[in-house]
Design a protein around this motif. Structure first.
Motif, mmCIF file in Angstrom:
data_model
loop_
_atom_site.group_PDB
_atom_site.id
_atom_site.type_symbol
_atom_site.label_atom_id
_atom_site.label_comp_id
_atom_site.label_asym_id
_atom_site.label_seq_id
_atom_site.Cartn_x
_atom_site.Cartn_y
_atom_site.Cartn_z
ATOM 1 N N ARG A 94 -39.137 40.235 52.871
ATOM 2 C CA ARG A 94 -39.441 40.814 54.189
ATOM 3 C C ARG A 94 -39.875 42.249 53.927
ATOM 4 O O ARG A 94 -39.106 43.051 53.395
ATOM 5 N N VAL A 100 -35.963 35.082 60.660
ATOM 6 C CA VAL A 100 -36.751 35.531 59.504
ATOM 7 C C VAL A 100 -36.669 34.511 58.378
ATOM 8 O O VAL A 100 -37.685 34.193 57.725
ATOM 9 N N GLU A 149 -43.494 44.771 60.421
ATOM 10 C CA GLU A 149 -42.757 43.949 59.450
ATOM 11 C C GLU A 149 -43.441 42.598 59.275
ATOM 12 O O GLU A 149 -43.978 42.005 60.235
ATOM 13 N N TYR A 150 -43.405 42.136 58.015
ATOM 14 C CA TYR A 150 -44.051 40.873 57.663
ATOM 15 C C TYR A 150 -43.108 40.048 56.792
ATOM 16 O O TYR A 150 -42.279 40.587 56.052
ATOM 17 N N ALA A 151 -43.331 38.718 56.881
ATOM 18 C CA ALA A 151 -42.684 37.794 55.954
ATOM 19 C C ALA A 151 -43.723 37.404 54.917
ATOM 20 O O ALA A 151 -44.843 37.011 55.269
ATOM 21 N N ARG A 158 -40.115 35.564 47.662
ATOM 22 C CA ARG A 158 -40.187 35.706 49.121
ATOM 23 C C ARG A 158 -39.531 37.027 49.500
ATOM 24 O O ARG A 158 -38.535 37.436 48.907
ATOM 25 N N SER A 192 -48.860 35.946 53.889
ATOM 26 C CA SER A 192 -48.214 37.018 54.666
ATOM 27 C C SER A 192 -48.379 36.723 56.148
ATOM 28 O O SER A 192 -49.488 36.434 56.610
ATOM 29 N N LYS A 204 -38.855 31.605 59.091
ATOM 30 C CA LYS A 204 -40.261 31.931 58.855
ATOM 31 C C LYS A 204 -40.575 31.925 57.366
ATOM 32 O O LYS A 204 -41.627 31.391 56.927
ATOM 33 N N LEU A 205 -39.683 32.494 56.555
ATOM 34 C CA LEU A 205 -39.897 32.505 55.110
ATOM 35 C C LEU A 205 -39.858 31.090 54.532
ATOM 36 O O LEU A 205 -40.632 30.765 53.610
ATOM 37 N N LEU A 265 -43.940 39.265 61.581
ATOM 38 C CA LEU A 265 -42.653 38.858 62.184
ATOM 39 C C LEU A 265 -42.530 39.336 63.628
ATOM 40 O O LEU A 265 -41.433 39.375 64.192
#
Length: 475
Positions: A130, A39, A137-139, A128, A155, A42-43, A158
């Motif tokens: 989650r 995660v 769920e999204y980052a 930023r 956006s 990704k962020l 994940l």
């Protein structure tokens, strides 16, 4: 509460617990960490893309060639994520977002009230987070654009990262099941092998407890069970030796007691004869007294040995003048030496003081001198001398008799052992008791023999002269 099934089940459960605990620890440590890292990666990627796009947005806006829809489509392609641009209104803390461009409008997820974009609008910094929308769920990364009040939100789902984590979870679960199964199987097999080995040791212990010492305890392994088997075998040998010594002791003691008892019974029966003349009666009485003395000495020796064996014999250490001990013992044996036509000589060092029990030292000295007079032929010279050697003092009994055969030297201190021959007599306990008593006083009794010279030496720790002087002054 005992676990049924013995060592097999216990060891299997132990291995199961160890492997299960290790895999659980791996799960607790690896899975959350993996998820956090995926995660965070990704962020990080979204933040880098957002900051880059913000710079590009400011440049395009400065050149007055910016169309917001074109920028959103470009940003969507560049970052491979959903991109939305908002204008911001309202007071701080009560911001309102108005969507001016959205690369994925109509997907069912409304970003007009997105908390990440609102926080970026209020704080004027990159935010930023989650988040969860509609159960997924999204980052998200939100940045404030350089134009007044505009916010851009990136956006990205994940699902790929969480799918990777789920895959690792499933494989770890499969590995756990396989590892636990193998651990149970191996634990049961290893425990079964050790249980058989321990069973053999148990059977050997039962045999030894029943008095069967003939079968050795064998285990060829070098591990702890093998070492335990070797210890069992050493115990078996020692117990066999002790049992043999006990049997021999009982047989010898019975023989030594039976001989004078039979002699006494015979003489008492003869003394009952009324026709016995007075001189013969006196002779029989003298012989009877000698047999009683022999029984008394044997009983005393057996009592001393039993006290030594159980550790109940009392040793009271004090300063002992070996010269005085030698004089007393020699005085006691001068008559016997004359009667047996021996020459008893005395040579002492008055400065030889020992730290020992005087009564026991005299007992040992009497045993050594008595043996020398009894076991050597008439005409032999026996010398009793006292010597000092640094931290040790010695009382030596030396004779010029025929000597002790070499094959007997290592055995003469054994209980009831006697050298065969015309000069052999007594119970065979005197030297054994002498060595035991010397050991209790921190000393030794040794022998050196060759034809024409045999010397028994009682060595004891020497008493410190300075200590004796200080005690004398104190008195």
């Amino acid at each position: 509460m005992s676990i049924p099934g013995g060592i097999r089940v216990k060891l299997s459960l132990a291995l199961l617990g160890i492997v299960g605990g290790a895999l659980l620890a791996a799960y607790v440590i690896v899975i959350p960490s993996l998820e956090q890292r995926l995660v965070a990666a990704k962020l990080d990627q979204l933040q880098s893309d957002a900051e880059t796009l913000a710079v590009q947005y400011a440049t395009s806006e400065a050149q007055n060639n910016l169309r917001i829809t074109d920028f959103v489509d470009y940003a969507n392609f560049f970052s491979n994520s959903r991109v939305a641009v908002f204008t911001v209104g309202g007071a701080p803390g009560k911001r309102e977002l108005v969507t001016v461009g959205d690369s994925s409008a109509g997907t069912g997820v409304d970003l007009a009230f997105d908390s990440t974009a609102l926080e970026a609008a209020d704080s004027a910094r990159t935010v930023r987070a989650r988040v969860r929308h509609n159960g997924r769920e999204y980052a998200e990364v939100a940045v404030q654009l350089f134009s007044a009040g505009n916010v851009m939100l990136l956006s990205s789902s994940l699902s790929d990262q969480l799918a990777t984590v789920a895959l690792v979870k499933r494989r770890l679960l499969y590995a756990t099941v396989v590892a636990l199964s193998i651990s149970v199987l191996l634990g049961f097999m290893v425990a079964a092998i050790h249980a058989r080995r321990l069973g053999r040791l148990q059977a050997a212990a039962d045999r030894i407890a029943e008095g069967a010492f003939d079968e050795p305890v064998v285990d060829d392994s070098d591990d702890e069970v093998g070492q335990l088997a070797a210890s069992f075998d050493r115990m078996r040998i020692q117990l066999a030796q002790l049992d043999e010594a006990r049997r021999e002791f009982v047989a010898n003691a019975s023989h030594e007691l039976r001989t004078p008892l039979f002699s006494l019974a015979g003489f008492l029966e003869l003394l009952d004869d009324e026709d016995l003349d007075e001189s013969t009666r006196r002779e029989f009485l003298a012989t009877t007294r000698s047999q009683v003395d022999r029984l008394t000495k044997l009983a005393t020796d057996l009592l001393d040995l039993s006290r030594v064996d159980v550790g109940r014999i009392r040793i009271e250490k004090d300063e002992v003048g070996l010269a005085e001990v030698a004089r007393v013992v020699a005085e006691d044996f001068f008559a016997l030496a004359d009667a047996s036509r021996h020459t008893l000589l005395l040579q002492v060092d008055d400065d030889a003081w020992a730290h020992a029990d005087e009564e026991r030292v005299q007992q040992i000295a009497r045993a050594l001198v008595g043996n020398a007079l009894v076991h050597t032929p008439a005409g032999t010279t026996v010398q009793l001398r006292v010597e000092r050697h640094d931290s040790r003092v010695a009382l030596v009994v030396e004779d010029d008799g025929p000597g002790i055969p070499p094959e007997h030297l290592d055995r003469i201190f054994q209980r009831f052992y006697r050298v065969e021959g015309g000069q052999a007599s007594g119970s065979g306990l005197g030297l054994a008791i002498a060595r035991e008593l010397a050991g209790l006083m921190g000393g030794t009794v040794t022998v050196a023999s060759r034809p024409g010279q045999t010397a028994f030496a009682l060595e004891l720790p020497a008493e410190s002269p300075s200590l004796r002087v200080a005690e004398a002054l104190w008195r």
